[in-house]
Each structure stands twice: as C-alpha cells, then as structure tokens.
Design an enzyme around this catalytic site. Sequence first.
Site, PDB file in Angstrom:
ATOM      1  N   LYS A 167      26.673 -10.171  -2.182  1.00  0.00           N
ATOM      2  CA  LYS A 167      26.829  -9.596  -3.520  1.00  0.00           C
ATOM      3  C   LYS A 167      26.337 -10.506  -4.641  1.00  0.00           C
ATOM      4  CE  LYS A 167      30.105  -5.977  -2.767  1.00  0.00           C
ATOM      5  NZ  LYS A 167      30.571  -6.155  -1.361  1.00  0.00           N
ATOM      6  N   GLU A 185      33.348  -3.345 -11.948  1.00  0.00           N
ATOM      7  CA  GLU A 185      34.386  -2.717 -11.131  1.00  0.00           C
ATOM      8  C   GLU A 185      34.415  -3.467  -9.797  1.00  0.00           C
ATOM      9  OE1 GLU A 185      31.258  -1.757 -11.049  1.00  0.00           O
ATOM     10  OE2 GLU A 185      30.969  -1.756  -8.874  1.00  0.00           O
ATOM     11  N   SER A 205      26.424  -9.256   6.489  1.00  0.00           N
ATOM     12  CA  SER A 205      26.592  -9.166   5.034  1.00  0.00           C
ATOM     13  C   SER A 205      27.642 -10.104   4.459  1.00  0.00           C
ATOM     14  CB  SER A 205      26.912  -7.726   4.634  1.00  0.00           C
ATOM     15  OG  SER A 205      28.063  -7.255   5.295  1.00  0.00           O
TER      16      SER A 205
HETATM   17  C1  PLP Z   1      30.803  -5.072  -0.536  1.00  0.00           C
HETATM   18  C2  PLP Z   1      30.417  -5.383   0.832  1.00  0.00           C
HETATM   19  C3  PLP Z   1      29.714  -4.449   1.618  1.00  0.00           C
HETATM   20  C4  PLP Z   1      29.404  -3.047   1.168  1.00  0.00           C
HETATM   21  O1  PLP Z   1      28.615  -2.953   0.020  1.00  0.00           O
HETATM   22  P1  PLP Z   1      27.072  -2.520   0.094  1.00  0.00           P
HETATM   23  O2  PLP Z   1      26.707  -2.302  -1.328  1.00  0.00           O
HETATM   24  O3  PLP Z   1      26.986  -1.288   0.915  1.00  0.00           O
HETATM   25  O4  PLP Z   1      26.339  -3.644   0.711  1.00  0.00           O
HETATM   26  C5  PLP Z   1      29.325  -4.821   2.896  1.00  0.00           C
HETATM   27  N1  PLP Z   1      29.612  -6.042   3.395  1.00  0.00           N
HETATM   28  C6  PLP Z   1      30.303  -6.958   2.662  1.00  0.00           C
HETATM   29  C7  PLP Z   1      30.610  -8.277   3.287  1.00  0.00           C
HETATM   30  C8  PLP Z   1      30.725  -6.658   1.371  1.00  0.00           C
HETATM   31  O5  PLP Z   1      31.405  -7.575   0.675  1.00  0.00           O
END
Ligand code: PLP
Length: 421
Positions: A106, A128, A399
């Site tokens: 993020k 948000e 992610s």
């Molecule tokens: C917020 C988050 C997501 C989901 O958000 P996307 O906008 O779909 O990427 C996925 N993995 C992690 C670790 C997150 O913090």
Amino acid sequence: MQQVKNHDDVVNKPIDLPQFSPDERGYYGTFGGSFIPEMLYRNVEELQLKYLDIINDVQFKKEYDQLLRDYVGRPTPLYFAERLSKKYSRKIFLKREDLCHTGAHKINNTVGQILLAQKLGKKRIIAETGAGQHGVATATVCALKGIECIIYMGEKDMGRQAPNVARMKMLGAKVIPATSGSKTLKDATNEAIRDWINHPDDTHYIIGSVVGPHPYPDMVARFQSIISKEIKEQLKQKTGSELPAYVIACVGGGSNAAGAFYHFLDEPQVQLVAVEAAGKGIDSGLSAATTQLGRDGILHGSRSLVMQTSDGQVIEPHSISAGLDYPGIGPLHAHLYKTKRALFLSATDDEALKASFEVAKLEGIIPALETGHAFAALEKLFLKDDRMVEDGSVVICLSGRGDKDLSAYMKIMEEKGETFT
Ligand SMILES: *Cc1c(COP(=O)(O)O)cnc(C)c1O
C-alpha cells in the site's frame, strides 16, 4: 512441454485485446467513469486535469523513485520459492511486497499520492481504511512530510484492528470512527467523501485502492505498477525470460493485483489470475467474491461490479481478511473479468488460512491473510485442475506480511492445531 488439455475454457481465452488504459473519461470498456456529488466536481476535475502531467514530470519521478528506494525499500526481492515449487511442480517466484516499509504494497501508492498532494498545494490529507493497513501507510507518509492526517475507520474495524489504530495515532494521525451502517470499510469511505465535500480547497483524499472516481483507479494502478516493472526485470535476470506463465494476486479493491498485472496486460501469453475472497463460500451469503456475485452498479464514484440486492442496496460482504472485505472491485478488474483477460478465482476463509500455514511451514514466510487467498490458487490451478500443465514460471504477489493477522492465526491454531491440514 506437455500437452495442454481443454485449454480454451480456462486459459488464455482468445480475446480481442482492448485498451487496458482508461479513456479520457476514465472508462475501461463500460466500467469506470466519475459519479460524484456536484460539490466534488472541482476537486476531482482538478485531479483529472493535472495528475498525468504531475506524475510524468521528471522532478516528480526523481522524488518518487528516491523515496521508493530509500524509504520504502525497493526494489523488493523476487524470491524463488524452492519448497513451494517442489510441491506444485512449478517454478514459483514470490514478489516480496511484504518487505516494503509498513509491511505491504500500500505504501507504493501513498508515497506517490503524498507527493502529488504537495504539488497540488494541499495542506490536509484524509483517507479511509478497513484493516488499517492503508491508514497506517497514509499516516506514515503524512508524518514523513509533516502534513495533517485524518483517517476514517469503521468503529467495528477499530475494535478488530486495535494495533493499527495505535500505529496511526503514534504516527500523528487523527482516527475518526465511522459509526453508521455496518461500521466497516464502506461506511468509512462514505465519511471520507463527506469530509472532502466539506473541505474542497485544502484537502487531498488518498484513496487506498484502484477504486473511486476517475482518475483514482488509473492513478493508483500507475503508482503500483512498479511491482510488475520490477518483476519483469528480475524474472529476466533469473530465468532469461521476462514473461511468466502466470501472475497470481489477491483482489480486494484490486491495487496489488493491478500493480502486479500492469506491465503484462498487453502480453496475452501471460495468464493473469485474480483471487477474490469467497468468505464462508460463494453461496453462503457470507462472501466478498464480487465478480461472482456482483452486478453492474455504481459504488464510491465509479461504475463497476457491485454486490447488491435486486433493488440496488449494497450487500454486506464477508471475509476473514479485512483487506478483502469490500462489496466492489476496481473498474479495471471488472473489465479484465468481462473481457476474460484475467481468470477470476475465489478462495474461502479456510482455504486462505490453510494456504498461509503452508507458506509459513514451507518457506518461512508468514503472509497476510489477504495474501493467503492468492496462495490458495496454487492448489486450484496446479493440483486439482489438470488442464494447467504448461511450462513457465509462476509469480505470486506476496502483498503483505502476516504480523497484523497473528490473532486470527492464533485463534485457528487453538481450534484446529498448528498444521491446519
Ligand atoms: C489491503 C490489502 C490487500 C487488498 O487490497 P488491494 O487493493 O486489492 O490490493 C491485499 N493484501 C494486503 C496485504 C493488504 O494490506
């Protein structure tokens, strides 16, 4: 190379490759656009007119690249996961976004947007947050730049995600509970939009995913596209080819997936796989699998697929992972789904948990629960479905890291034991 059976009904369906950038009104095919109250026209129009000039400016790029390198810690490694590869008879690489500062992808977006807010002369940031990850990433860059930061968060989520609330506060942000509706992410988003309407001149709204009115989906995708840019270079170094056979990512709003897919969108031989949260099961009434359950509708400023009742009321989503617990999906992904450029799978809470435990045991990496959904695709693609017997490497967008999910992991170990098999 082995023969591929029944190839056409899942993999690389022939499509007429459309433009995967939005048109000037922010449409990806029939999805996208900008559906906002009149009070926001000026703000959103300012962004629409200026965002490309700002982010393509040489000085901006220099500052952005420098922060990505020295502050975020990029490039993140592309790691060859040997034991996972052995289990699934595939060369599996993990794109380590979990190693970014603050623990997930993020921050790639918030670093970009804080620089953009400065160029626009904004003095106040609002955002948000659901699980608190985007709130933490936003509070972080506001501290970095000394800019006032207000985070809206559902009251229920504040209870569930207390450590992230503490982080945001320690970083100097004000966290305001959203107390309407289900007291979760979509209510926090409504509150943030209300704030923006009341502060049109001095405030920039940092949206945390590829959602919202044009130009947010495109802008956030561009900031996250660093993920696939690096994957291409790193894969070329490691395998001699810059193109994997598969890129797999979980999808909440869709920003990590958009970033991981971006530079492969025009490479039809790369199978893009998006994994949504099926919650307790797609037909259980407790799910967040938007492409499976959603219909065309307008949510938070753009036309996309939305989980809704027959009279258009948004349905409460459910997922064990707060980051995927969203009743919509970014318009780019709705378009990738409709054109079949990407394959959309879903994983249940249990499947995601099981996959997270497997990655921890096989690779020594505890992924976020969101990311567990992406890993759950391995079994679906490469063990259960014998159509998927092609050569080529598999890249999974890791992610985020699992520290924030430890209490959920502890609970499940109490119930099911430590192997979860
Ligand atoms: C917020 C988050 C997501 C989901 O958000 P996307 O906008 O779909 O990427 C996925 N993995 C992690 C670790 C997150 O913090």
